[in-house]
Scaffold this motif. Sequence first.
Motif, short mmCIF file in Angstrom:
data_model
loop_
_atom_site.label_atom_id
_atom_site.label_comp_id
_atom_site.label_asym_id
_atom_site.label_seq_id
_atom_site.Cartn_x
_atom_site.Cartn_y
_atom_site.Cartn_z
N PHE A 187 -9.14 -36.64 119.39
CA PHE A 187 -7.81 -37.05 119.85
C PHE A 187 -7.52 -38.55 119.72
O PHE A 187 -6.45 -39.00 120.12
N GLY A 188 -8.50 -39.32 119.22
CA GLY A 188 -8.35 -40.77 119.22
C GLY A 188 -7.12 -41.28 118.50
O GLY A 188 -6.60 -42.35 118.82
N ASN A 189 -6.64 -40.51 117.51
CA ASN A 189 -5.51 -40.99 116.73
C ASN A 189 -4.20 -41.03 117.50
O ASN A 189 -3.23 -41.61 117.04
N VAL A 190 -4.19 -40.38 118.67
CA VAL A 190 -2.96 -40.39 119.47
C VAL A 190 -2.56 -41.83 119.81
O VAL A 190 -1.38 -42.12 119.98
N ASP A 191 -3.54 -42.73 119.86
CA ASP A 191 -3.19 -44.10 120.22
C ASP A 191 -2.58 -44.88 119.05
O ASP A 191 -2.31 -46.08 119.18
N ARG A 192 -2.34 -44.22 117.93
CA ARG A 192 -1.61 -44.88 116.83
C ARG A 192 -0.11 -44.60 116.91
O ARG A 192 0.65 -44.87 115.98
N LEU A 193 0.31 -44.07 118.03
CA LEU A 193 1.70 -43.64 118.17
C LEU A 193 2.72 -44.74 117.85
O LEU A 193 3.69 -44.50 117.13
N ALA B 248 -7.95 -37.47 127.82
CA ALA B 248 -6.78 -37.68 128.67
C ALA B 248 -6.38 -39.15 128.69
O ALA B 248 -5.19 -39.49 128.68
N ILE B 249 -7.39 -40.03 128.69
CA ILE B 249 -7.06 -41.47 128.69
C ILE B 249 -6.41 -41.86 127.35
O ILE B 249 -5.44 -42.63 127.32
N PHE B 250 -6.92 -41.30 126.25
CA PHE B 250 -6.27 -41.55 124.95
C PHE B 250 -4.81 -41.09 124.98
O PHE B 250 -3.91 -41.77 124.49
N THR B 251 -4.61 -39.91 125.56
CA THR B 251 -3.25 -39.36 125.62
C THR B 251 -2.34 -40.21 126.50
O THR B 251 -1.20 -40.49 126.15
N LEU B 252 -2.88 -40.64 127.66
CA LEU B 252 -2.10 -41.52 128.53
C LEU B 252 -1.76 -42.81 127.79
O LEU B 252 -0.64 -43.33 127.88
N GLY B 253 -2.73 -43.33 127.05
CA GLY B 253 -2.49 -44.54 126.26
C GLY B 253 -1.41 -44.32 125.23
O GLY B 253 -0.55 -45.18 125.02
N GLY B 254 -1.44 -43.14 124.59
CA GLY B 254 -0.39 -42.81 123.63
C GLY B 254 0.96 -42.71 124.30
O GLY B 254 1.95 -43.27 123.84
N ALA C 122 -6.34 -34.64 133.00
CA ALA C 122 -5.73 -33.97 131.85
C ALA C 122 -4.31 -33.54 132.17
O ALA C 122 -3.40 -33.66 131.34
N LEU C 123 -4.11 -33.07 133.40
CA LEU C 123 -2.78 -32.65 133.84
C LEU C 123 -1.82 -33.84 133.83
O LEU C 123 -0.69 -33.76 133.32
N ALA C 124 -2.29 -34.95 134.39
CA ALA C 124 -1.46 -36.17 134.42
C ALA C 124 -1.12 -36.61 133.01
O ALA C 124 0.02 -36.98 132.70
N ALA D 229 -0.95 -34.73 130.27
CA ALA D 229 0.00 -33.80 129.64
C ALA D 229 1.42 -34.07 130.13
O ALA D 229 2.37 -34.10 129.33
N LEU D 230 1.56 -34.31 131.43
CA LEU D 230 2.89 -34.60 131.98
C LEU D 230 3.44 -35.91 131.40
O LEU D 230 4.60 -36.01 131.04
N ALA D 231 2.56 -36.92 131.32
CA ALA D 231 3.00 -38.22 130.80
C ALA D 231 3.45 -38.09 129.35
O ALA D 231 4.46 -38.67 128.94
N TRP D 232 2.70 -37.30 128.56
CA TRP D 232 3.06 -37.14 127.15
C TRP D 232 4.43 -36.46 127.02
O TRP D 232 5.28 -36.88 126.25
N ARG D 233 4.63 -35.39 127.82
CA ARG D 233 5.92 -34.69 127.77
C ARG D 233 7.06 -35.61 128.17
O ARG D 233 8.12 -35.60 127.54
N ALA D 234 6.82 -36.38 129.23
CA ALA D 234 7.86 -37.32 129.68
C ALA D 234 8.14 -38.35 128.58
O ALA D 234 9.29 -38.73 128.34
N GLY D 235 7.07 -38.76 127.90
CA GLY D 235 7.22 -39.75 126.82
C GLY D 235 8.08 -39.21 125.69
O GLY D 235 8.97 -39.89 125.20
#
Lengths: 258, 262
Positions: free
Chosen positions: B77-83, B156-162, B243-245, B247-253
């Motif tokens: 999932f690391g590439n999510v931070d290239r958003l 999850a941290i990568f996703t939050l970062g994204g 992970a839940l947090a 997922a919610l952050a990504w959707r909100a983003g």
Amino acid sequence: MIEVDRAGRSFTVGRGSARRTVHAVRDLSFTVGAGEFVGYLGPNGAGKSTTIKMLTGVLAPTSGRLRVAGLDPTRRRTALARRIGVVFGQRTTLWWDLPLKDSFQLIRYLYKVDRIDFRRRLDELAGLLDLGSFMDTPVRQLSLGQRMRGDVTAALLHDPAVLVLDEPTIGLDVVSKAAMRDFLRRLNAERGTTVLLTTHDLGDIEKLCRRVMLIDHGRLGFDGTLDELRATGPDGDSLEEVVARLYTGSAPGTPAPP
Amino acid sequence: MVRTYLLLAWTWLRASAQYPVSLAMMVLGSFAVNALDVAAIWIIFQHTGSLGGFGLAEVMFLYGTADMSFALADTLFGNVDRLSHHIRSGSFDTMLIRPASAFVQMATDRFSVHRFGRLAQSAVVLGIALPRLGLPWERTWMVPLMIACGVVIFAAIFTLGGALQFLLTDAPEVANAFTYGGSALTQYPLSVYGEQLVRGVTFVVPLAFVNWQPALYVLDRPDPLGLPYWLRFAAPLAALLLALAAALAWRAGIRRYRSTGS
């Protein structure tokens, strides 16, 4: 096929005291019926891209509503994606390092296209767009004209009801341009695919579009047939002169020419 | 979703195989850079018998588990931070016009084997540490579980970062403090850090659950900070909540992106 009802889209730009609201599109209404071929014109920054982003579900409108192929683009983005095709002339949606045919296979999977339908459509499109000689070439090695033909094929493999083209002939040489136009005309005439085309190339408009819409400063300035568009200017004026006059004439603060 | 992920990842892998030399260099380079980390730990132990109360094999166990979790999460999932790069270049828009999850498309973008270098290196470290620890079988079950929870936490941290980059398009590095910073932090026994930091990474950003708390159980050590014993088994819960947090952050983003267009 496309219904836009009083759609508006504003952006907040700047920070602090410089904060202001820019209306990229305001109070835009139009409908495009099935099988139409519509040219969407406007100067740079007029709101063309914003309209396309709203129609494809990338951007939600701030007011009004839209429907494309029977779906609300904002709520049903992925369902809509299966019913429309989008081509950006300035940007490829293909996989840069892969042979063209591999990109197509991937699209077949992403769009869940039946294997037999896919085979038939790809053969047909490859024939019409003459892709045979570079199917095995990585996308990065294709010429712009070849790449654009690949992009158009990719947008049509799932047989969309609506095709949205954002400057599909930009940068193409005269031969490629003519081939592209010929293909789009046949697609519209023979398959009945609805096409919305934005372009700065008035040749595209003259050769392809029965209907022209002109947007400026976020509002629809003209909507009618090509002949009606010509008739807004004096006889003998080229389409270029007519359109240029409409672009400058509709600027705010400038009185419309009598 | 999983099939889409595998298919896209496979496609990118084949694309990266177009440049075999560069690929081999990247795998080697990533292996070598991380091997230097291990060398640093070894050098420390040439001068001192223990680090934060832990011996060499134990520190290598902590390092190996943290690194393996991070390497797996980074690979997947690391590439999510290239958003922010994709937003600025406009390629994020082309992902949104495809009938597939934007998250999966982001995660698989430019999927390449070069990150496996780090994975191989962490496997070597664990391979050296585990036999030396002589762990009793009844506590070994925790090892795969803690690595899995660590993968979820880092992912999850990568996703939050994204997700954060939907807000801060021009500051993608902010998230790196938590991803790469978190990875560096968990490579050492948390007892070498100050108490406030340890409480922070236990209860705020749950990095302590990547390896520290479960490792206290595996190694059968008292908590130097005297935190409750049950925290050693709380890694799955911490991973799930984070992970839940995420997922919610990504959707909100995504929702914010589509409503602001920037």
